[in-house]
Each structure stands twice: as structure tokens, then as C-alpha cells.
Motif scaffolding. Structure first.
Motif, mmCIF file in Angstrom:
data_model
loop_
_atom_site.group_PDB
_atom_site.id
_atom_site.type_symbol
_atom_site.label_atom_id
_atom_site.label_comp_id
_atom_site.label_asym_id
_atom_site.label_seq_id
_atom_site.Cartn_x
_atom_site.Cartn_y
_atom_site.Cartn_z
ATOM 1 N N TYR A 87 24.641 1.233 66.720
ATOM 2 C CA TYR A 87 23.572 2.222 66.579
ATOM 3 C C TYR A 87 22.780 2.381 67.871
ATOM 4 C CZ TYR A 87 24.323 1.572 61.560
ATOM 5 O OH TYR A 87 24.878 1.493 60.314
ATOM 6 N N VAL A 88 22.338 3.605 68.109
ATOM 7 C CA VAL A 88 21.375 3.904 69.160
ATOM 8 C C VAL A 88 20.306 4.786 68.544
ATOM 9 C CG1 VAL A 88 20.972 5.251 71.260
ATOM 10 C CG2 VAL A 88 22.888 3.641 71.157
ATOM 11 N N VAL A 89 19.057 4.420 68.781
ATOM 12 C CA VAL A 89 17.939 5.231 68.294
ATOM 13 C C VAL A 89 17.441 6.094 69.442
ATOM 14 C CG1 VAL A 89 15.627 5.230 67.315
ATOM 15 C CG2 VAL A 89 17.300 3.504 66.584
ATOM 16 N N LEU A 90 17.580 7.386 69.266
ATOM 17 C CA LEU A 90 17.166 8.357 70.276
ATOM 18 C C LEU A 90 15.839 8.957 69.826
ATOM 19 C CD1 LEU A 90 17.823 10.174 72.766
ATOM 20 C CD2 LEU A 90 19.082 11.652 71.187
ATOM 21 N N ARG A 91 14.874 8.979 70.738
ATOM 22 C CA ARG A 91 13.584 9.578 70.406
ATOM 23 C C ARG A 91 13.191 10.571 71.488
ATOM 24 N NH1 ARG A 91 7.979 7.800 71.210
ATOM 25 N NH2 ARG A 91 8.719 5.759 71.909
ATOM 26 N N ARG A 92 12.745 11.737 71.039
ATOM 27 C CA ARG A 92 12.224 12.736 71.975
ATOM 28 C C ARG A 92 10.775 13.003 71.604
ATOM 29 N NH1 ARG A 92 11.544 18.166 72.078
ATOM 30 N NH2 ARG A 92 12.655 18.485 70.120
ATOM 31 N N GLY A 93 9.868 12.740 72.537
ATOM 32 C CA GLY A 93 8.452 12.863 72.240
ATOM 33 C C GLY A 93 7.970 11.682 71.420
ATOM 34 N N ILE B 38 22.288 16.788 73.553
ATOM 35 C CA ILE B 38 22.884 18.007 73.005
ATOM 36 C C ILE B 38 23.654 17.691 71.729
ATOM 37 C CG2 ILE B 38 24.487 19.897 73.430
ATOM 38 C CD1 ILE B 38 21.957 20.055 75.106
ATOM 39 N N ALA B 39 24.452 16.619 71.740
ATOM 40 C CA ALA B 39 25.270 16.253 70.586
ATOM 41 C C ALA B 39 24.414 15.916 69.367
ATOM 42 C CB ALA B 39 26.166 15.071 70.929
ATOM 43 N N ALA B 40 23.278 15.260 69.599
ATOM 44 C CA ALA B 40 22.390 14.873 68.506
ATOM 45 C C ALA B 40 21.443 15.996 68.106
ATOM 46 C CB ALA B 40 21.584 13.644 68.911
ATOM 47 N N GLN B 41 21.562 17.146 68.794
ATOM 48 C CA GLN B 41 20.692 18.305 68.555
ATOM 49 C C GLN B 41 19.220 17.951 68.772
ATOM 50 O OE1 GLN B 41 21.654 20.006 64.721
ATOM 51 N NE2 GLN B 41 23.681 20.631 65.382
ATOM 52 N N ALA B 42 19.007 17.021 69.708
ATOM 53 C CA ALA B 42 17.642 16.673 70.094
ATOM 54 C C ALA B 42 17.098 17.644 71.132
ATOM 55 C CB ALA B 42 17.603 15.256 70.649
ATOM 56 N N ALA B 43 17.997 18.380 71.761
ATOM 57 C CA ALA B 43 17.603 19.412 72.728
ATOM 58 C C ALA B 43 18.507 20.618 72.513
ATOM 59 C CB ALA B 43 17.735 18.888 74.153
ATOM 60 N N ASP C 252 16.352 9.309 56.665
ATOM 61 C CA ASP C 252 15.992 10.713 56.492
ATOM 62 C C ASP C 252 15.961 11.463 57.821
ATOM 63 O OD1 ASP C 252 15.714 10.517 53.714
ATOM 64 O OD2 ASP C 252 13.672 9.740 53.910
ATOM 65 N N MET C 253 16.279 10.767 58.911
ATOM 66 C CA MET C 253 16.306 11.386 60.224
ATOM 67 C C MET C 253 17.697 11.964 60.494
ATOM 68 S SD MET C 253 13.217 10.679 61.134
ATOM 69 C CE MET C 253 11.904 9.475 60.904
ATOM 70 N N PRO C 254 17.802 12.940 61.396
ATOM 71 C CA PRO C 254 19.132 13.470 61.745
ATOM 72 C C PRO C 254 20.030 12.369 62.271
ATOM 73 C CG PRO C 254 17.380 14.883 62.611
ATOM 74 C CD PRO C 254 16.712 13.642 62.095
ATOM 75 N N THR C 255 21.265 12.320 61.786
ATOM 76 C CA THR C 255 22.225 11.291 62.186
ATOM 77 C C THR C 255 23.462 11.940 62.789
ATOM 78 O OG1 THR C 255 21.463 9.794 60.450
ATOM 79 C CG2 THR C 255 23.628 9.346 61.397
ATOM 80 N N THR C 256 23.908 11.407 63.908
ATOM 81 C CA THR C 256 25.078 11.933 64.603
ATOM 82 C C THR C 256 26.092 10.811 64.801
ATOM 83 O OG1 THR C 256 23.710 13.533 65.800
ATOM 84 C CG2 THR C 256 25.901 13.079 66.703
ATOM 85 N N VAL C 257 27.348 11.104 64.540
ATOM 86 C CA VAL C 257 28.416 10.125 64.752
ATOM 87 C C VAL C 257 29.140 10.472 66.051
ATOM 88 C CG1 VAL C 257 30.568 9.158 63.860
ATOM 89 C CG2 VAL C 257 28.701 9.751 62.283
ATOM 90 N N ILE C 258 29.258 9.470 66.927
ATOM 91 C CA ILE C 258 29.913 9.645 68.227
ATOM 92 C C ILE C 258 31.186 8.798 68.259
ATOM 93 C CG2 ILE C 258 29.702 9.346 70.720
ATOM 94 C CD1 ILE C 258 27.916 11.526 69.671
ATOM 95 N N ASN C 259 32.288 9.411 68.671
ATOM 96 C CA ASN C 259 33.565 8.689 68.738
ATOM 97 C C ASN C 259 33.970 8.383 70.173
ATOM 98 O OD1 ASN C 259 34.202 8.672 65.871
ATOM 99 N ND2 ASN C 259 34.419 10.874 66.067
ATOM 100 N N LYS D 259 7.420 11.611 67.879
ATOM 101 C CA LYS D 259 7.814 11.463 66.484
ATOM 102 C C LYS D 259 9.214 11.964 66.153
ATOM 103 C CE LYS D 259 3.082 11.739 64.667
ATOM 104 N NZ LYS D 259 2.178 12.449 63.714
ATOM 105 N N ASN D 260 9.927 12.509 67.124
ATOM 106 C CA ASN D 260 11.241 13.088 66.832
ATOM 107 C C ASN D 260 12.329 12.038 67.031
ATOM 108 O OD1 ASN D 260 10.281 15.813 66.363
ATOM 109 N ND2 ASN D 260 9.850 15.869 68.553
ATOM 110 N N TYR D 261 12.761 11.437 65.917
ATOM 111 C CA TYR D 261 13.768 10.370 65.955
ATOM 112 C C TYR D 261 15.141 10.911 65.561
ATOM 113 C CZ TYR D 261 10.377 6.555 66.482
ATOM 114 O OH TYR D 261 9.419 5.710 66.960
ATOM 115 N N PHE D 262 16.167 10.339 66.175
ATOM 116 C CA PHE D 262 17.555 10.698 65.885
ATOM 117 C C PHE D 262 18.362 9.404 65.886
ATOM 118 C CE2 PHE D 262 15.410 14.060 68.080
ATOM 119 C CZ PHE D 262 15.766 15.233 67.410
ATOM 120 N N LEU D 263 19.168 9.226 64.858
ATOM 121 C CA LEU D 263 20.009 8.041 64.768
ATOM 122 C C LEU D 263 21.426 8.413 65.210
ATOM 123 C CD1 LEU D 263 20.298 5.064 63.935
ATOM 124 C CD2 LEU D 263 20.929 5.867 61.648
ATOM 125 N N VAL D 264 21.944 7.659 66.152
ATOM 126 C CA VAL D 264 23.295 7.880 66.644
ATOM 127 C C VAL D 264 24.155 6.694 66.256
ATOM 128 C CG1 VAL D 264 24.749 8.307 68.670
ATOM 129 C CG2 VAL D 264 22.393 9.211 68.596
#
Length: 430
Positions: free
Chosen positions: A414-420, A370-375, A352-359, A422-427
Motif C-alpha cells: 500500500y501507498v497512501v497518497l495525499r494531495r493538500g 494521474i493514475a489515482a485521479q488525484a490530479a 471510503d477513499m478512492p482506491t487505485t490498483v497498480i500492476n 484532506k484529499n486521500y487516495f489509497l494505492v
């Protein structure tokens, strides 16, 4: 009274007392007669579930568990899936008409609901085994003349207009299709009484009009004595609708609501609701609930009641392995160490977290933010990195020139990006 009948009577006495303790009885018809019947014989009861979706949700859970309470007390529950009424649409609790689904869709959903209901009720017991039926079996063969002459003639329009499920719809309009729903549900009760000796129907409080209409039809068609019981509307202390999470309805199908999200829904229960929900949705006894209530009042920060609620309901719906997995994911996200999760657990935890695909083979951390819209900007990304607010797979990264490479990938992709906190982003790297 034989020893067996006496034992059944004692259990049945305890059953209604326990349901009252749990706050699960809203209305009953002829309570004293119902109690006497429960004391003296094995009662067949039913609850209906219309296939309006391909899964039950937690709004259905309470009546399912009531059927289970009755079975544990020695009675015979019938879970009726509305393969026929699901083609019509129940006006109860709605201000507008339901969209009509195709026969194939309703048939498919009916089978899925049957499978889900079989998780909660024992269909293999000889003495008080449960049954699964679909009202399509007796509604579909009805021709219009039989329906109108033999069933419809017992209902006056004035009687039907006085029912809340119909009266509440008059301002916005109600089709004859949904207007006739009450008659069909009433006929369900009559058929189950005559074919299965079913003498008790249970349902949500919004079903009271349909239940009493069924009792009236049984009386007019000479079916004998029968009873009705409704359950309370489940409400939350903050006024918000029960059964909804931030991502929508909470389903019993793990492909629609992940086990982790299901567990989290219950563990996030407000202090003001948790004891009530323990009574409603678990089979913990009074002593266990009293202990949790004491723990809640003395050490609310431990959230012991919420954890036990989450464990018990997740176990009921998804099994023990699901509880273990949900708690493992919860601990991993709390500690920030997601490296211990299997690939399936990682995807479930962050579905349910934002997911970004990187090529790309590798990407600078600032670009990844920026790509994951975490900032929202490079300036903010730089500030977050320098302040130590950015984590890769649970490890803080505060170097502006840090580059995410294949070495950081979990399960090779997979890479799990976290800002702060509770803000998780799956890459996901492809």
C-alpha cells in the motif's frame, strides 16, 4: 410497600424524569397510570424492528437505547424482530410501497438483527432479563379465515383510513398488503400481552397510529390495560436528515460502515446538535453533560463534547477496542503519519477513499497522481508537486522526478497518497 418495591418505584420515578430531561418522550397514553404502574411493579415493554435490511442503522439506535434505559431501571424489555411483518411491509413514513423480499432473505436478516440487538440488552439477568422474539412465530400459523374473523373484524376501514400511516399514502396508492400491516402490528401487541404480560409498547413518532391501534385491539379482545409511548423524530439543526453520511446510511454492522467512519460521523456533529445527541445517545449523567455543555460554550474549538459523543456511542455499538482503533486512525490521518497503522487499520481508514490498483513495480510520482485521479492533468500534477501539496505516506514529496518504489510500500503493498490537507487516495500494488 416493601423496601425492594420502594427502590423500584424510586428508580422508575427517576427513569421517566431522566427520559424527559433527555427529550426522549414524545407522546404517551395515560401518563399518570403508566407512571403508577412503573412505580409499583416490574413492567414488560417491547419495541419492534422489521428486517428490511441485513443490519440495523443508527436510526434504530434510539429505541434500542430506550429499551436499555428501562432495563437499567429494573424492567423487562422485549426486542421484537418482525420476521412476519417484515414479509408484509410497513407503510409508515413512506410515500411508496416497499419491495417485497423473499422468505429466505427475511429469515436471514431476522437472525442478523437478533445478533445485533443482543449487544445492547442483557438476556442473562434473572430478575429483569431481556427477551428476543420474532412475530413470525405467531403470524405464520394464522390462516386467512382466523385472521379476518377473529382479528380483522375489530378494525373498521374508516378507523384505519384516519391513521396517518395510511392517510399519507392514499394519494399515491396503498396495497391491501401494506394496508393490513397495522392489523398485524396490533396483533403483535395483543400476543405479547397475553403470552408475556407485556403492557407497554414504544416506538418512533411515526408508529403512534400503529401503537394506538394495538391498544384498541387489546381493549376489544379483552386483553386488559396497556400503554404506548413514542420517541421524538431525530432531527439535525441544519435541516439535513439524521443518519446519513456522505457515503450513505450509517449502519451498526462494521462491515457496512467501518468503525472509523462510524466514529467520524459522531465526531463531526454540529455544535448546535451535540448536546442533544449526548442526551439522546449516551448514558452520561446530567452533571457530565452539563460540564460538556460548559466546555462547548467556552472552548468550542476543542470539540470536547463531540469527542465524548463519538467515544460513548462507538463504545456502545462496537466496544472499547473499536474506540481505541478509531482514535488511533483519527490521530494518524490528522498528523499525516499513517506508518503507525496496522494493515487492517490502514484499509479501514481509507476504505471510503478512492482506491487505485497498480500492476507495476515502480511508478513516477507524476504518473501516480494521474493514475489515482488525484490530479486532472500532468500540468496540475507538476504544479501540485512543486508547491509541496503532495505527500506519500505522510511525507511531503516536491521532487518532480520522484519515483514510488517498493521501499515506499506499507505492509508490502500500500501507498497512501495525499494531495493538500484532506484529499486521500489509497494505492494498492499487485
Amino acid at each position: 410497600m416493601s423496601d425492594t418495591n420502594q427502590a423500584t418505584a424510586n428508580i422508575s420515578n427517576a427513569l421517566l424524569e431522566d427520559l424527559e430531561y433527555r427529550g426522549l418522550i414524545h407522546q404517551t397514553t395515560n401518563r399518570e397510570a403508566l407512571q403508577e404502574k412503573l412505580n409499583n411493579e416490574r413492567v414488560v415493554l417491547y419495541c419492534g424492528f422489521d428486517p428490511t435490511a441485513d443490519s440495523l442503522h443508527i436510526g434504530h439506535l434510539l429505541p434500542v437505547l430506550i429499551l436499555r434505559h428501562f432495563q437499567k431501571a429494573g424492567h423487562n424489555p422485549i426486542a421484537l424482530v418482525g420476521g412476519g411483518t417484515g414479509l408484509i411491509g410497513d407503510p409508515s413514513g413512506r410515500s411508496t410501497e416497499r419491495s417485497l423480499n423473499t422468505a429466505d432473505t427475511v429469515a436471514e436478516w431476522t437472525n442478523r438483527l437478533k445478533d445485533q440487538l443482543s449487544r445492547f440488552l442483557d438476556f442473562n439477568q434473572e430478575a429483569n432479563g431481556a427477551k428476543l422474539v420474532s412475530n413470525y412465530d405467531w403470524i405464520a400459523p394464522l390462516d386467512i379465515i382466523t385472521f379476518l374473523r377473529d382479528i380483522g373484524k375489530h378494525f373498521t376501514v374508516n378507523y384505519m383510513l384516519a391513521k396517518d400511516s395510511v392517510d399519507s399514502r392514499l394519494a399515491n396508492g396503498i396495497s391491501f398488503t401494506e394496508f393490513s400491516y397495522m392489523i398485524l402490528q396490533s396483533y403483535d401487541f395483543y400476543k405479547l400481552l397475553t403470552d408475556h404480560n407485556c403492557t407497554l409498547q414504544i416506538g418512533g413518532s411515526d408508529q403512534w397510529g400503529n401503537i394506538t391501534a394495538g391498544l384498541d385491539l387489546i381493549g376489544k379482545m379483552g386483553g386488559g390495560s396497556a400503554y404506548g409511548m413514542t420517541l421524538p423524530l431525530v432531527t439535525k439543526s441544519d435541516g439535513k436528515k439524521f443518519g446519513k453520511s456522505e457515503s450513505g446510511a450509517v449502519w451498526l454492522d462494521r462491515s457496512k460502515t467501518s468503525v472509523y467512519a462510524f466514529y467520524q460521523f459522531w465526531i463531526n456533529t454540529d455544535d448546535n446538535d451535540v448536546i442533544k445527541f449526548l442526551k439522546y445517545f449516551t448514558f452520561l449523567d446530567r452533571g457530565q453533560i452539563a460540564e460538556l455543555e460548559t466546555e462547548l460554550s467556552t472552548r468550542p474549538e476543542k470539540r470536547a463534547a463531540q469527542r465524548e459523543l463519538a467515544r460513548e456511542v462507538t463504545r456502545l455499538v462496537h466496544g472499547e477496542e473499536a474506540v481505541i482503533s478509531a482514535e488511533k486512525i483519527t490521530e494518524a490521518l490528522f498528523s499525516g503519519d499513517v506508518t503507525l497503522l496496522t494493515e487492517a487499520e490502514l484499509v479501514e481508514a481509507l476504505q471510503d477513499m478512492p482506491t487505485t490498483v497498480i500492476n507495476e513495480e515502480e511508478i513516477p510520482l507524476m504518473d501516480l497522481l494521474i493514475a489515482a485521479q488525484a490530479a486532472p492533468s500532468r500540468r496540475q500534477a507538476r504544479q501540485d508537486i512543486e508547491s509541496g501539496a503532495v505527500y506519500i505516506n505522510g511525507q511531503r514529496q516536491n521532487a518532480i522526478d520522484f519515483v514510488v518504489t517498493q521501499e515506499q510500500r506499507l505492509h508490502s503493498k500500500y501507498v497512501v497518497l495525499r494531495r493538500g490537507k484532506k484529499n486521500y487516495f489509497l494505492v494498492k500494488f499487485e
